[in-house]
Scaffold this motif. Structure first.
Motif, PDB file in Angstrom:
ATOM      1  N   MET A  77       0.828  -1.206   0.000  1.00  0.00           N
ATOM      2  CA  MET A  77       0.000   0.000   0.000  1.00  0.00           C
ATOM      3  C   MET A  77       0.864   1.258   0.000  1.00  0.00           C
ATOM      4  O   MET A  77       0.583   2.210  -0.738  1.00  0.00           O
ATOM      5  CB  MET A  77      -0.948   0.010   1.203  1.00  0.00           C
ATOM      6  CG  MET A  77      -1.943   1.165   1.163  1.00  0.00           C
ATOM      7  SD  MET A  77      -3.233   1.050   2.422  1.00  0.00           S
ATOM      8  CE  MET A  77      -4.226  -0.290   1.770  1.00  0.00           C
ATOM      9  N   LEU A  78       1.918   1.263   0.788  1.00  0.00           N
ATOM     10  CA  LEU A  78       2.817   2.421   0.818  1.00  0.00           C
ATOM     11  C   LEU A  78       3.459   2.639  -0.551  1.00  0.00           C
ATOM     12  O   LEU A  78       3.506   3.771  -1.048  1.00  0.00           O
ATOM     13  CB  LEU A  78       3.877   2.249   1.903  1.00  0.00           C
ATOM     14  CG  LEU A  78       4.861   3.398   2.084  1.00  0.00           C
ATOM     15  CD1 LEU A  78       4.135   4.698   2.417  1.00  0.00           C
ATOM     16  CD2 LEU A  78       5.863   3.055   3.180  1.00  0.00           C
ATOM     17  N   ALA A  79       3.922   1.565  -1.173  1.00  0.00           N
ATOM     18  CA  ALA A  79       4.516   1.684  -2.515  1.00  0.00           C
ATOM     19  C   ALA A  79       3.482   2.193  -3.518  1.00  0.00           C
ATOM     20  O   ALA A  79       3.787   3.061  -4.354  1.00  0.00           O
ATOM     21  CB  ALA A  79       5.074   0.333  -2.961  1.00  0.00           C
ATOM     22  N   GLY A  80       2.262   1.678  -3.427  1.00  0.00           N
ATOM     23  CA  GLY A  80       1.204   2.127  -4.331  1.00  0.00           C
ATOM     24  C   GLY A  80       0.882   3.594  -4.156  1.00  0.00           C
ATOM     25  O   GLY A  80       0.671   4.325  -5.131  1.00  0.00           O
ATOM     26  N   ILE A  82       2.914   5.940  -3.083  1.00  0.00           N
ATOM     27  CA  ILE A  82       4.035   6.735  -3.611  1.00  0.00           C
ATOM     28  C   ILE A  82       3.956   6.801  -5.128  1.00  0.00           C
ATOM     29  O   ILE A  82       4.114   7.876  -5.727  1.00  0.00           O
ATOM     30  CB  ILE A  82       5.381   6.152  -3.137  1.00  0.00           C
ATOM     31  CG1 ILE A  82       5.537   6.353  -1.630  1.00  0.00           C
ATOM     32  CG2 ILE A  82       6.549   6.769  -3.904  1.00  0.00           C
ATOM     33  CD1 ILE A  82       6.665   5.562  -0.996  1.00  0.00           C
ATOM     34  N   ILE A  83       3.702   5.663  -5.763  1.00  0.00           N
ATOM     35  CA  ILE A  83       3.678   5.633  -7.226  1.00  0.00           C
ATOM     36  C   ILE A  83       2.423   6.311  -7.770  1.00  0.00           C
ATOM     37  O   ILE A  83       2.503   7.132  -8.692  1.00  0.00           O
ATOM     38  CB  ILE A  83       3.817   4.193  -7.751  1.00  0.00           C
ATOM     39  CG1 ILE A  83       5.190   3.637  -7.368  1.00  0.00           C
ATOM     40  CG2 ILE A  83       3.602   4.134  -9.262  1.00  0.00           C
ATOM     41  CD1 ILE A  83       5.350   2.152  -7.604  1.00  0.00           C
ATOM     42  N   PHE A  84       1.248   5.995  -7.204  1.00  0.00           N
ATOM     43  CA  PHE A  84       0.004   6.559  -7.712  1.00  0.00           C
ATOM     44  C   PHE A  84      -0.041   8.075  -7.481  1.00  0.00           C
ATOM     45  O   PHE A  84      -0.063   8.860  -8.429  1.00  0.00           O
ATOM     46  CB  PHE A  84      -1.214   5.890  -7.059  1.00  0.00           C
ATOM     47  CG  PHE A  84      -2.522   6.381  -7.601  1.00  0.00           C
ATOM     48  CD1 PHE A  84      -3.096   5.782  -8.705  1.00  0.00           C
ATOM     49  CD2 PHE A  84      -3.194   7.448  -7.014  1.00  0.00           C
ATOM     50  CE1 PHE A  84      -4.306   6.238  -9.225  1.00  0.00           C
ATOM     51  CE2 PHE A  84      -4.387   7.913  -7.512  1.00  0.00           C
ATOM     52  CZ  PHE A  84      -4.952   7.307  -8.626  1.00  0.00           C
ATOM     53  N   SER A  85      -0.057   8.468  -6.225  1.00  0.00           N
ATOM     54  CA  SER A  85      -0.179   9.897  -5.924  1.00  0.00           C
ATOM     55  C   SER A  85       1.071  10.663  -6.333  1.00  0.00           C
ATOM     56  O   SER A  85       0.978  11.779  -6.852  1.00  0.00           O
ATOM     57  CB  SER A  85      -0.481  10.103  -4.438  1.00  0.00           C
ATOM     58  OG  SER A  85      -1.774   9.616  -4.135  1.00  0.00           O
ATOM     59  N   ALA A 101       1.345   7.669 -17.313  1.00  0.00           N
ATOM     60  CA  ALA A 101       1.421   6.251 -17.676  1.00  0.00           C
ATOM     61  C   ALA A 101       1.882   5.387 -16.500  1.00  0.00           C
ATOM     62  O   ALA A 101       1.656   4.174 -16.482  1.00  0.00           O
ATOM     63  CB  ALA A 101       2.368   6.070 -18.864  1.00  0.00           C
ATOM     64  N   ILE A 102       2.518   6.000 -15.511  1.00  0.00           N
ATOM     65  CA  ILE A 102       3.000   5.280 -14.333  1.00  0.00           C
ATOM     66  C   ILE A 102       1.876   5.099 -13.305  1.00  0.00           C
ATOM     67  O   ILE A 102       1.854   4.130 -12.545  1.00  0.00           O
ATOM     68  CB  ILE A 102       4.187   6.038 -13.695  1.00  0.00           C
ATOM     69  CG1 ILE A 102       5.352   6.103 -14.673  1.00  0.00           C
ATOM     70  CG2 ILE A 102       4.619   5.404 -12.378  1.00  0.00           C
ATOM     71  CD1 ILE A 102       6.460   7.026 -14.225  1.00  0.00           C
ATOM     72  N   THR A 103       0.927   6.007 -13.325  1.00  0.00           N
ATOM     73  CA  THR A 103      -0.138   6.034 -12.332  1.00  0.00           C
ATOM     74  C   THR A 103      -0.884   4.701 -12.210  1.00  0.00           C
ATOM     75  O   THR A 103      -1.123   4.238 -11.088  1.00  0.00           O
ATOM     76  CB  THR A 103      -1.110   7.193 -12.622  1.00  0.00           C
ATOM     77  OG1 THR A 103      -0.351   8.409 -12.747  1.00  0.00           O
ATOM     78  CG2 THR A 103      -2.134   7.350 -11.522  1.00  0.00           C
ATOM     79  N   PRO A 104      -1.264   4.037 -13.317  1.00  0.00           N
ATOM     80  CA  PRO A 104      -1.975   2.757 -13.177  1.00  0.00           C
ATOM     81  C   PRO A 104      -1.174   1.674 -12.452  1.00  0.00           C
ATOM     82  O   PRO A 104      -1.767   0.807 -11.799  1.00  0.00           O
ATOM     83  CB  PRO A 104      -2.266   2.342 -14.622  1.00  0.00           C
ATOM     84  CG  PRO A 104      -2.281   3.626 -15.384  1.00  0.00           C
ATOM     85  CD  PRO A 104      -1.234   4.482 -14.713  1.00  0.00           C
ATOM     86  N   GLY A 107      -1.935   2.347  -8.958  1.00  0.00           N
ATOM     87  CA  GLY A 107      -3.305   1.917  -8.690  1.00  0.00           C
ATOM     88  C   GLY A 107      -3.409   0.410  -8.547  1.00  0.00           C
ATOM     89  O   GLY A 107      -4.138  -0.097  -7.681  1.00  0.00           O
ATOM     90  N   SER A 108      -2.681  -0.303  -9.383  1.00  0.00           N
ATOM     91  CA  SER A 108      -2.671  -1.772  -9.294  1.00  0.00           C
ATOM     92  C   SER A 108      -2.097  -2.232  -7.958  1.00  0.00           C
ATOM     93  O   SER A 108      -2.591  -3.196  -7.354  1.00  0.00           O
ATOM     94  CB  SER A 108      -1.872  -2.375 -10.447  1.00  0.00           C
ATOM     95  OG  SER A 108      -2.480  -2.069 -11.679  1.00  0.00           O
TER      96      SER A 108
END
Length: 124
Positions: A77-80, A82-85, A101-104, A107-108
């Protein structure tokens, strides 16, 4: 991640959400288009939901300290987050569109974290 680390990450991220939300509403208001302002808002919104998610996982980790799956859920969740937001914050600040393009991927990871949490709860 330990329960303490999860709780710390959740509380630090919740504080960052308030800070970044205020920054977007005040410092960036005149500088952003409506579209970019919406993107910033989405980043803050998902960041905040998942900061609360980390706090939830941290509390559950206090009750089920032997659950490696629970701790893995928190790390994912923490990695998600950082990458999503993070990708949305950067896209908004820099205008570099390929960051979207990195956002999904983020989200995944967020979805995977919630699924892992479900499995951890079922196994506990």
């Amino acid at each position: 991640m330990t329960a303490k680390a999860l709780l710390l990450a959740g509380s630090v991220n919740a504080a960052l959400c308030v800070l970044l939300g205020a920054f977007g509403a005040h410092a960036l208001k005149a500088r952003l288009t409506a579209e970019l302002s919406d993107i910033w808002g989405t980043a803050v919104q998902y960041h905040f939901y998942h900061a609360l998610g980390l706090l939830l996982i941290g509390v559950l980790a206090l009750h089920w300290p032997a659950s490696g799956l629970l701790r893995t859920s928190g790390g994912v969740m923490l990695a998600g987050m950082i990458i999503f937001s993070g990708s949305l914050y950067l896209l908004t600040l820099t205008g570099i569109r390929w960051l979207g393009a990195i956002t999904p991927l983020g989200g995944s990871l967020l979805i995977a974290a919630w699924v892992l949490l479900c499995v951890a709860i079922l196994r506990s």
